[in-house]
Design a protein around this motif. Sequence first.
Motif, short mmCIF file in Angstrom:
data_model
loop_
_atom_site.label_atom_id
_atom_site.label_comp_id
_atom_site.label_asym_id
_atom_site.label_seq_id
_atom_site.Cartn_x
_atom_site.Cartn_y
_atom_site.Cartn_z
N MET A 17 -21.51 -39.27 -39.94
CA MET A 17 -21.44 -40.07 -38.72
C MET A 17 -21.77 -39.24 -37.49
SD MET A 17 -21.07 -43.16 -39.46
CE MET A 17 -20.86 -43.70 -37.76
N ASP A 18 -21.42 -37.94 -37.49
CA ASP A 18 -21.79 -37.07 -36.36
C ASP A 18 -23.31 -36.97 -36.24
OD1 ASP A 18 -19.22 -36.60 -35.60
OD2 ASP A 18 -19.04 -34.65 -36.57
N TYR A 19 -23.99 -36.79 -37.36
CA TYR A 19 -25.46 -36.71 -37.33
C TYR A 19 -26.06 -38.06 -36.91
CZ TYR A 19 -26.68 -32.06 -39.01
OH TYR A 19 -26.90 -30.71 -39.10
N HIS A 20 -25.41 -39.15 -37.32
CA HIS A 20 -25.90 -40.48 -36.94
C HIS A 20 -25.76 -40.70 -35.43
CE1 HIS A 20 -26.64 -44.75 -36.98
NE2 HIS A 20 -25.43 -45.01 -36.53
N ARG A 21 -24.59 -40.38 -34.90
CA ARG A 21 -24.33 -40.64 -33.47
C ARG A 21 -25.05 -39.64 -32.56
NH1 ARG A 21 -18.72 -42.14 -35.25
NH2 ARG A 21 -18.35 -39.89 -35.47
N ASN A 22 -25.04 -38.36 -32.94
CA ASN A 22 -25.54 -37.32 -32.04
C ASN A 22 -26.99 -36.95 -32.25
OD1 ASN A 22 -22.92 -37.12 -30.98
ND2 ASN A 22 -22.33 -35.59 -32.51
N GLU A 23 -27.49 -37.14 -33.49
CA GLU A 23 -28.86 -36.72 -33.81
C GLU A 23 -29.78 -37.89 -34.16
OE1 GLU A 23 -29.60 -33.70 -33.26
OE2 GLU A 23 -27.59 -32.83 -33.10
N GLY A 24 -29.24 -39.08 -34.19
CA GLY A 24 -30.06 -40.26 -34.46
C GLY A 24 -30.49 -40.42 -35.90
N VAL A 25 -29.82 -39.73 -36.83
CA VAL A 25 -30.18 -39.86 -38.24
C VAL A 25 -29.73 -41.24 -38.74
CG1 VAL A 25 -29.83 -38.95 -40.57
CG2 VAL A 25 -30.01 -37.39 -38.62
N GLU A 26 -30.61 -41.90 -39.47
CA GLU A 26 -30.29 -43.21 -40.03
C GLU A 26 -29.49 -42.98 -41.32
OE1 GLU A 26 -32.50 -47.44 -41.08
OE2 GLU A 26 -33.68 -45.63 -40.76
N VAL A 27 -28.26 -43.45 -41.34
CA VAL A 27 -27.37 -43.15 -42.47
C VAL A 27 -26.79 -44.44 -43.06
CG1 VAL A 27 -26.76 -40.92 -41.47
CG2 VAL A 27 -25.27 -42.90 -41.07
N ARG A 28 -26.32 -44.31 -44.31
CA ARG A 28 -25.59 -45.37 -45.00
C ARG A 28 -24.42 -44.71 -45.74
NH1 ARG A 28 -28.66 -47.43 -42.09
NH2 ARG A 28 -30.21 -49.05 -42.50
N ILE A 29 -23.25 -45.35 -45.67
CA ILE A 29 -22.05 -44.78 -46.29
C ILE A 29 -21.49 -45.79 -47.30
CG2 ILE A 29 -19.72 -43.89 -45.93
CD1 ILE A 29 -20.56 -43.19 -43.07
N ALA A 30 -21.38 -45.35 -48.56
CA ALA A 30 -20.79 -46.17 -49.62
C ALA A 30 -19.52 -45.50 -50.10
CB ALA A 30 -21.77 -46.31 -50.78
N ARG A 31 -18.44 -46.25 -50.17
CA ARG A 31 -17.19 -45.76 -50.75
C ARG A 31 -17.07 -46.36 -52.15
NH1 ARG A 31 -13.36 -46.37 -45.36
NH2 ARG A 31 -14.20 -44.53 -44.28
N ILE A 32 -17.34 -45.53 -53.14
CA ILE A 32 -17.45 -46.00 -54.52
C ILE A 32 -16.09 -45.95 -55.21
CG2 ILE A 32 -18.55 -45.56 -56.75
CD1 ILE A 32 -20.89 -44.31 -55.19
N PHE A 33 -15.72 -47.06 -55.83
CA PHE A 33 -14.51 -47.12 -56.63
C PHE A 33 -14.86 -46.83 -58.09
CE2 PHE A 33 -13.14 -48.84 -52.76
CZ PHE A 33 -11.76 -48.99 -52.75
N ASN A 34 -13.83 -46.67 -58.93
CA ASN A 34 -14.04 -46.27 -60.32
C ASN A 34 -15.19 -47.04 -60.97
OD1 ASN A 34 -11.25 -45.47 -59.63
ND2 ASN A 34 -11.18 -44.80 -61.77
N THR A 35 -16.13 -46.29 -61.52
CA THR A 35 -17.33 -46.87 -62.13
C THR A 35 -17.45 -46.34 -63.56
OG1 THR A 35 -18.39 -46.93 -59.96
CG2 THR A 35 -19.82 -47.18 -61.88
N TYR A 36 -17.91 -47.18 -64.46
CA TYR A 36 -18.04 -46.80 -65.86
C TYR A 36 -19.33 -47.39 -66.42
CZ TYR A 36 -16.89 -51.61 -67.02
OH TYR A 36 -16.94 -52.97 -67.12
N GLY A 37 -19.74 -46.89 -67.60
CA GLY A 37 -20.93 -47.43 -68.24
C GLY A 37 -21.50 -46.45 -69.25
N PRO A 38 -22.56 -46.85 -69.95
CA PRO A 38 -23.20 -45.98 -70.93
C PRO A 38 -23.72 -44.69 -70.30
CG PRO A 38 -24.01 -48.24 -71.12
CD PRO A 38 -23.20 -48.17 -69.87
N ARG A 39 -23.87 -43.67 -71.14
CA ARG A 39 -24.46 -42.38 -70.78
C ARG A 39 -23.56 -41.50 -69.91
NH1 ARG A 39 -30.77 -43.38 -69.38
NH2 ARG A 39 -30.10 -45.37 -68.54
N MET A 40 -22.32 -41.91 -69.71
CA MET A 40 -21.38 -41.00 -69.06
C MET A 40 -21.08 -39.85 -70.02
SD MET A 40 -18.74 -43.67 -67.20
CE MET A 40 -17.82 -42.39 -66.35
N CYS A 41 -20.60 -38.74 -69.46
CA CYS A 41 -20.22 -37.61 -70.31
C CYS A 41 -19.01 -37.99 -71.16
CB CYS A 41 -19.88 -36.39 -69.46
SG CYS A 41 -21.27 -35.71 -68.55
#
Length: 220
Positions: A58-82
């Motif tokens: 968010m600092d880079y977004h506000r101060n440097e104009g970087v276009e950012v996206r923030i995802a808060r990921i909850f527990n995820t599962y599926g094939p090919r996990m370790c």
Amino acid sequence: MLGLAKRVKARFLITSTSEVYGDPLEHPQKEAYWGHVNPIGVRSCYDEGKRTAETLTMDYHRNEGVEVRIARIFNTYGPRMCLEDGRVVSNFISQAIRKQPMTVYGDGKQTRSFQYVSDLVDGLMALMEGDHVGPFNLGNPGEFTMLELAQVVKETIDANASIEFKENTADDPQKRKPDISKAKELLNWEPKVTLREGLPLMASDFRDRILKEIEGDDDK
């Protein structure tokens, strides 16, 4: 990475986590909730690391104009996990297939929300292709205790699978459930795959790999 995004004028995605909410006092958790985190606890390097990553983004977004996206990921599962990644779904499935007791820490009443990997991918694509910075909770609001999860694994893999209780880890969050109202409204996204639909797909992949692993040991 933020410096690189600034130089090449790239859109930057930070995949944060539900762990920014710590052991939440708000339930379900909305993006506006600031969290309840122990900054010197045994889990804090992950929790605070992700919180700091959001701050820098968010600092880079506000101060440097970087276009950012923030995802808060909850527990995820599926094939090919370790197979041995230590996540609860991976642990339960691997243990049930190997005829080992499923390890439950504490009393098993702590809750988590589990989203299938394809739903997460759809959510990340909607976020990156949209116009909103976030943060956005990306998770499945279906809430299960660890004992309920173990029961679904038993129904999916082995009705005779057993459970082994062990002492809980420090600072383990007791509840975890995303409020996804913001993602539904602004990204037109919500998960489609239920736990009972997704778990067999992961179990099939794990079973194939574990059997190959066992056959490889037999050939030695």
